[in-house]
Write a protein that holds these residues in place. Structure first.
Motif, mmCIF file in Angstrom:
data_model
loop_
_atom_site.group_PDB
_atom_site.id
_atom_site.type_symbol
_atom_site.label_atom_id
_atom_site.label_comp_id
_atom_site.label_asym_id
_atom_site.label_seq_id
_atom_site.Cartn_x
_atom_site.Cartn_y
_atom_site.Cartn_z
ATOM 1 N N CYS A 128 0.864 -1.164 0.000
ATOM 2 C CA CYS A 128 0.000 0.000 0.000
ATOM 3 C C CYS A 128 0.909 1.225 0.000
ATOM 4 N N CYS A 145 -7.535 -4.766 -1.085
ATOM 5 C CA CYS A 145 -7.464 -3.430 -0.470
ATOM 6 C C CYS A 145 -6.721 -3.457 0.864
ATOM 7 N N ARG A 151 -7.456 1.501 0.606
ATOM 8 C CA ARG A 151 -7.191 1.767 -0.811
ATOM 9 C C ARG A 151 -6.572 0.523 -1.447
ATOM 10 N N GLY A 617 -9.453 9.092 -7.477
ATOM 11 C CA GLY A 617 -8.572 8.227 -6.682
ATOM 12 C C GLY A 617 -7.154 8.480 -7.146
ATOM 13 N N ASP A 618 -6.436 7.404 -7.478
ATOM 14 C CA ASP A 618 -5.061 7.573 -7.923
ATOM 15 C C ASP A 618 -4.952 7.713 -9.442
#
Ligand code: MSP
Length: 636
Positions: A128, A145, A151, A617-618
């Motif tokens: 992560c 996740c 995440r 998000g990313d």
């Protein structure tokens, strides 16, 4: 005679975030215990600082288009300024980018290696990035996740050095079992014991996937894992490996104060590292609880992380220090609400303490022209107050040694109430009516003033400014710092004959309704100040650009080098979208470009503009335009 020593630390805070009340909480707690120890005759070393290496910081800096060191330099100032504002009396501020620290970390790594505790291997796990943590498959939630931040994680494999942490499992368990003080509060001990009993795995202690860190000695492709780097601060700040100087004097630490989030690092990684290099373990690691704000987890995305500096401006530094230490037992979770804060300020501080000082000094001014009278006519009630002062000092000492700040304040407030009650029972206003009771009147007021003097000492660790102001109003010249605890507890030692200083209210009352209106107004004003007018906007030159070429930037996971056709010219643009796009898929696309940005350097390459993209998000989604839009077309 040499004073006994006391060494206390806070965690070193990451510089990818700005300080919030969570950070302020730990640091105020460490300040309170430091000040108390100094007051009662100890030679104290209080350490705080910042944790500046690691991928999270590298990423945060990249996002802002600056180097990690530039980001660190900026955020460090925010922390340092906040500590000034909160009246934090640290002795040293360490930054993990300091040279002496880097040397110490490399020395320790090498020593662990020489002892045969570090070996090379390959690490594979679910990583992560925001939490900088690898997880095992069984720990993941909802597929892949992160169990901590929820995440998505990515499966990563990389060469890595490992620390033989498992080798120290039995020694660590034995230490924890034999030293009940090592992990506090007791409730947290069991949690750690069962974690260790599940079996310690070896720890991956280096990374090749990013650069921003301290290189492994003799193998600079690897940087040392951030926790090894960070934990070392507690001894590098004392000059380790030089054992003579501060290290010899202050180590082992009396308390590492940390939030419960990082207890495991401090009670498993840290002690086993120390065992490996043959350094004694800290005496105690104390994990405090977690603050929420108005019932919600604090987070950047919710925008509810309260700025402690703003709080201090609005309510006063000692009001905030008092609230943090009083509201919640240290060790348990707590909630920050304006209602609770105002309640504490108006009740405990303004009504109880402020009023006690005000009414007593008021009477001295009225009946004796502000001159402190000697204590000459006694009563058994007076002895009760004297005994109470001593017993509150003793309770306070006992509670503070256990970091039970709220209990210590609870005892101090028993004295505040007892003094208010004593005044009501003695009714000086009645004594004042009878001239033959003048000496007794002077003595009654003396008893209360001496109680206030004792309170100023008791409160000094929590509210240093207020304590000194109380002493100014009493006009006492006595030294505040004592050589021993017994000295601290002495009663009826206030001087007499001096005229008191100007009387001032300690804690103005807060009107909740007014405050809410003020905050609303401030919020609206700050919203307005974020609006821009058309002129401002029209200065931006937005144009369509066709991507002619795209390739990855060497050694960067995030950056792509683009060649873009803007009609009249071609530009090189470095865009942070490599995680979302394959370079070859971008070629031929027409996208939205900010064309008049000042050129910037990223990883040594000049970027002459910016590609606009939406974030989710990313992921990035570039703003793609239809094919018929000609390169160079204006977007407005
Ligand atoms: N850099 C590491 C610590 C290394 S120590 C060798 C780190 N930094 S941090 O910036 O995330 O700070 C974590 C600490 O901040 C917590 O342990 C706690 O002391 C404090 N807090 C952060 N948020 C908090 C709350 N919401 N509530 C209470 N304390 C909190 O971890």
């Amino acid at each position: 005679m040499n004073k006994p020593t006391f060494y206390v630390t806070t965690p070193i805070y990451y510089v990818n975030d700005v300080p919030h009340i969570g950070h302020a909480y730990t640091t105020v707690a460490a300040d309170v215990i430091s000040r108390y120890k100094r007051l009662s005759g100890y030679d104290v070393f209080f350490l705080t600082g910042t944790d500046e290496h690691g991928q999270k910081i590298e990423m945060a800096a990249e996002k802002q288009g600056i180097t990690p060191k530039q980001l660190a330099d900026k955020v460090v100032e925010r922390f340092k300024n906040l500590w000034i504002k909160l009246n934090i009396s640290y002795d040293k501020f360490i930054r993990t980018t300091d040279d002496y620290h880097k040397k110490s970390v490399q020395y320790i790594f090498k020593k662990m290696m020489d002892n045969g505790d570090i070996y090379q291997g390959e690490y594979e796990g679910w990583y992560c990035t925001p939490c900088e943590t690898y997880w095992t498959e069984t720990q993941l939630l909802d597929g892949n996740c992160c169990p901590s931040c929820r995440r998505e994680t990515t499966k990563l494999k990389e060469p890595s050095y490992f620390f033989k942490m498992s080798k120290y499992q039995d020694a660590l368990l034995k230490h924890i079992e034999e030293n009940p003080e090592f992990i506090k509060p007791a409730s947290r001990r069991n949690e750690i014991i069962s974690f260790i009993k599940e079996g310690l795995r070896d720890l991956s202690v280096s990374r090749v996937s990013f650069k921003w860190g301290i290189p492994v000695p003799d193998d600079p492709k690897h940087v040392i894992y951030v926790w090894i780097d960070a934990l070392t601060n507690y001894i590098s700040a004392l000059g380790y490996p030089n054992e003579d100087d501060l290290f010899g004097k202050y180590w082992p630490a009396d308390f590492h104060i940390v939030g419960k989030d990082i207890l495991r690092f401090h009670t498993v990684y840290w002690p086993t590292m120390l065992m490996s290099i043959g350094v004694p373990l800290p005496k105690s690691v104390f994990a405090h609880g977690w603050w929420t704000v108005e019932g919600q987890k604090m987070s950047k995305s919710l925008g509810n992380a309260i700025d402690p500096s703003w709080l201090v401006d609005k309510f006063g530094v000692d009001q905030i220090r008092y609230f943090l230490m009083r509201e919640v037992p240290f060790g348990l979770d707590g909630d920050f609400s304006f209602k609770a804060l105002i309640h504490r300020i108006n009740g405990d501080l303004s009504n109880d303490l402020g009023n006690l000082l005000n009414r007593t000094l008021g009477m001295l001014n009225r009946y004796f022209d502000g001159v402190v009278q000697p204590y000459v006519v006694s009563d058994t009630e007076d002895d009760r107050i004297a005994d109470l002062i001593v017993s509150v000092f003793k309770d306070m000492d006992r509670y503070l040694l256990d970091l039970s700040f709220n209990k210590a304040l609870g005892s101090i407030w028993e004295l505040v109430s007892a003094l208010n009650k004593y005044i009501d029972t003695m009714a000086p206003w009645n004594l004042a009516k009878d001239p033959s009771k003048k000496d007794r009147l002077g003595s009654v007021i003396y008893v209360v003033l001496d109680g206030i003097r004792a309170l100023s000492l008791m409160l000094y660790p929590f509210m240093p400014g207020t304590a000194l102001e109380m002493r100014r109003q009493l006009n006492t010249k006595r030294e505040i710092f004592k050589s021993t605890f017994e000295e601290l507890c002495k009663v009826r030692v206030l001087e007499s004959g001096q005229k008191i200083g100007e009387v001032k209210q300690l804690f103005p009352r807060i009107d909740e309704e007014n405050l809410q209106l003020e905050i609303k107004k401030e919020n609206e004003e700050s919203k307005h100040s974020e609006l821009v007018d058309y002129d401002y906007f029209s200065k931006l030159e937005l144009r369509a650009g066709k991507i002619l070429n795209a390739e990855k930037v060497e050694k960067s996971e995030k950056l792509l080098k683009l060649k873009v056709d803007l009609g009249s010219e071609q530009r090189q643009i470095i865009a942070g979208i490599a995680k979302s796009y394959n370079p070859k898929d971008l070629v031929g696309k027409t996208v939205a470009i900010v064309a008049n940005l000042k050129p910037a350097k990223l990883m040594g390459l000049t970027s002459e503009g910016m590609v606009l993209a939406a974030t989710s998000g990313d992921r990035y989604y570039i703003l793609e335009l239809p094919e018929d839009v000609k390169p160079g077309s204006v977007i407005k």
